[in-house]
Scaffold this active site. Structure first.
Site, short mmCIF file in Angstrom:
data_model
loop_
_atom_site.label_atom_id
_atom_site.label_comp_id
_atom_site.label_asym_id
_atom_site.label_seq_id
_atom_site.Cartn_x
_atom_site.Cartn_y
_atom_site.Cartn_z
N HIS A 1 -72.77 29.78 65.57
CA HIS A 1 -72.05 29.52 64.41
C HIS A 1 -73.12 29.81 63.42
CE1 HIS A 1 -69.64 27.25 61.54
NE2 HIS A 1 -70.54 27.22 60.87
N GLU B 1 -73.44 33.45 60.83
CA GLU B 1 -73.39 33.29 59.38
C GLU B 1 -74.73 33.87 58.82
OE1 GLU B 1 -70.97 32.03 57.53
OE2 GLU B 1 -72.52 32.37 55.70
N LYS C 1 -74.35 37.69 58.83
CA LYS C 1 -73.40 38.26 58.07
C LYS C 1 -73.92 38.48 56.40
CE LYS C 1 -70.12 35.24 58.39
NZ LYS C 1 -68.77 34.67 57.77
N ASN C 2 -74.64 37.41 56.19
CA ASN C 2 -75.26 37.41 54.99
C ASN C 2 -76.38 38.53 54.95
OD1 ASN C 2 -73.71 35.23 53.80
ND2 ASN C 2 -75.29 33.58 54.45
N1 LIG Z 1 -78.37 33.32 54.48
C1 LIG Z 1 -78.86 34.02 54.21
C2 LIG Z 1 -79.22 35.50 53.50
C3 LIG Z 1 -80.13 36.47 54.20
N2 LIG Z 1 -80.15 37.34 53.62
C4 LIG Z 1 -79.56 37.25 52.34
N3 LIG Z 1 -79.43 38.05 51.07
C5 LIG Z 1 -79.00 37.64 49.94
C6 LIG Z 1 -78.35 36.17 49.95
C7 LIG Z 1 -78.35 35.39 51.00
C8 LIG Z 1 -79.02 36.08 52.15
#
Ligand SMILES: N#Cc1c[nH]c2ncccc12
Length: 385
Positions: free
Chosen positions: A227, A231, A234-235
């Site tokens: 999980h 996450e 993905k970011n």
């Molecule tokens: N969690 C996470 C992140 C990992 N890379 C990012 N770049 C811009 C905003 C958030 C992130």
């Protein structure tokens, strides 16, 4: 409970027999679960009236009160009666399913509270925002703990299948960190390819300082690590693709995993352009995460793959902290971001990190917000077990 205690109990089935252990587990849960539910219910009453009165918050409150009422009927039950013990296990499954949508429904309550203003951070005063942040961290952590207790019982005794052979409930005694992280990367990459029609590569380095030639394994809950990792990937992928545009070669996401006698650290580094320092506090804010865009106004909380940070980061940090780990995000605006997951190597040290409910908690719901490094920002840390 520590992860080791969960493990020892699960392994005691061979020694003590399933029936004896189910009764023992039932006897523990019929006391422990109502206590945890009661603490949540009492704390919901401390919430700002502006949030309690929201329709979705009322629905969540009703679920907790109904589940509490059902569980206390077992307080004096005769656990030598197999039918009662079996009914208890089935009721736990019913209660867990009743609460499946608590996160989304509570998020909808926050949206209902903040709906209508352009800048959510203005309409909701700072004390209310602080109270909601404080409450939701504690509320969702208790929810994680309650679902962990229920899942262990229902997998061991409720006929539900464990995640894999060799697992004790949701716990893998030999959780291979690299494999879980790679699995999460693959899942995030698939989402990324569908959304951006491209995705960064993974460059992974694993260092086991305890046993150099051994895979990096600890006793852990693979679904929790998945999980969190999913996450973060993905970011990182979203930032990398949005910065890289349609360029043919995206910079890879570099992952370094190091296991020592104390900790496992999993660092994920991207070159996605980073985050301005002034925006860092918002990464883990529930109020900011659910600030609805115009398309959301009046509708349910939108969960669009690869969009926004949503509740993903605050919840991921709670999963990491649940067994005394942590999640930290460091960023260099204009270059990229490092996200580091910290886990405990020793299962004895990985005990539940639960909010403590006492009189001083009341202060947190009425303290005025001070600027800068307010003591109240960390006072809740003294209110955690
Ligand atoms: N969690 C996470 C992140 C990992 N890379 C990012 N770049 C811009 C905003 C958030 C992130």
């Amino acid at each position: 409970m520590s992860i080791q205690a969960f493990l020892d109990f699960g392994k005691s089935l061979q020694r003590n027999g399933k029936t004896f252990c189910e009764k023992a587990s039932c006897n523990f849960l019929r006391k422990e679960l109502p206590v945890r539910l009661a603490n949540i219910i009492k704390e919901i009453h401390l919430l700002p009236e502006s949030l309690i009165c929201q329709p979705s918050t009322q629905i969540v409150q009703g679920w907790y009160e109904k589940s509490f009422a059902e569980l206390i009927t077992y307080e004096q039950a005769d656990l030598t009666n197999d039918a009662i013990v079996s009914r208890f296990t089935q009721d736990l499954i019913k209660i867990r399913n009743r609460h499946n949508l608590v996160v989304e429904t509570m998020a909808q309550g926050v949206v209902e509270l903040s709906r209508g203003s352009e800048d959510k951070r203005i309409m909701v005063d700072s004390v209310t925002r602080d109270s909601i942040q404080y409450f939701l961290d504690r509320f969702y952590m208790m929810r994680i703990s309650i679902r962990m207790l229920i899942n262990q019982h229902t997998i061991l005794f409720g006929g539900e299948l464990p995640f894999s052979a060799g697992h004790v409930g949701t716990i893998d005694p030999e959780c291979d960190i690299q494999l879980v992280v790679e699995d999460a990367f693959a899942s995030a990459r698939s989402l990324c390819e569908n959304f951006y029609e491209q995705s960064p590569e993974l460059k992974m380095t694993c260092i086991n300082t305890v046993n150099r030639e051994e895979p990096l394994k600890i006793v852990y809950v693979p679904s929790h690590l998945f999980h969190i990792s999913f996450e973060l990937f993905k970011n990182a992928m979203r930032a990398t693709c949005e910065k890289g545009g349609a360029s043919l070669s995206l910079p890879p996401i570099e992952v370094v995993i190091v296991k020592t006698t104390e900790d496992v650290a999993i660092k994920m580094s991207d070159q996605g352009g980073g985050i301005p320092q002034r925006n860092m506090p918002q990464l883990f804010e529930y109020m900011f995460s659910t600030a609805p865009s115009p398309v959301d106004a009046g509708t349910s909380v939108n969960v669009v793959p690869m969009a926004g940070y949503g509740y993903g980061l605050p919840l991921s940090r709670l999963y990491a902290r649940y067994f005394h780990g942590d999640l930290q995000v460091y960023s260099i605006h204009g270059f990229g971001t490092d996200a580091v997951i910290y886990l405990k190597t020793l299962s004895e040290s990985a005990s539940e990190f639960l909010p403590v409910f006492n009189k001083s908690v009341m202060k947190q719901y009425s303290s005025t917000r001070t600027h800068g490094w307010s003591s109240s920002k960390f006072s809740h840390l003294v209110e955690w077990g």
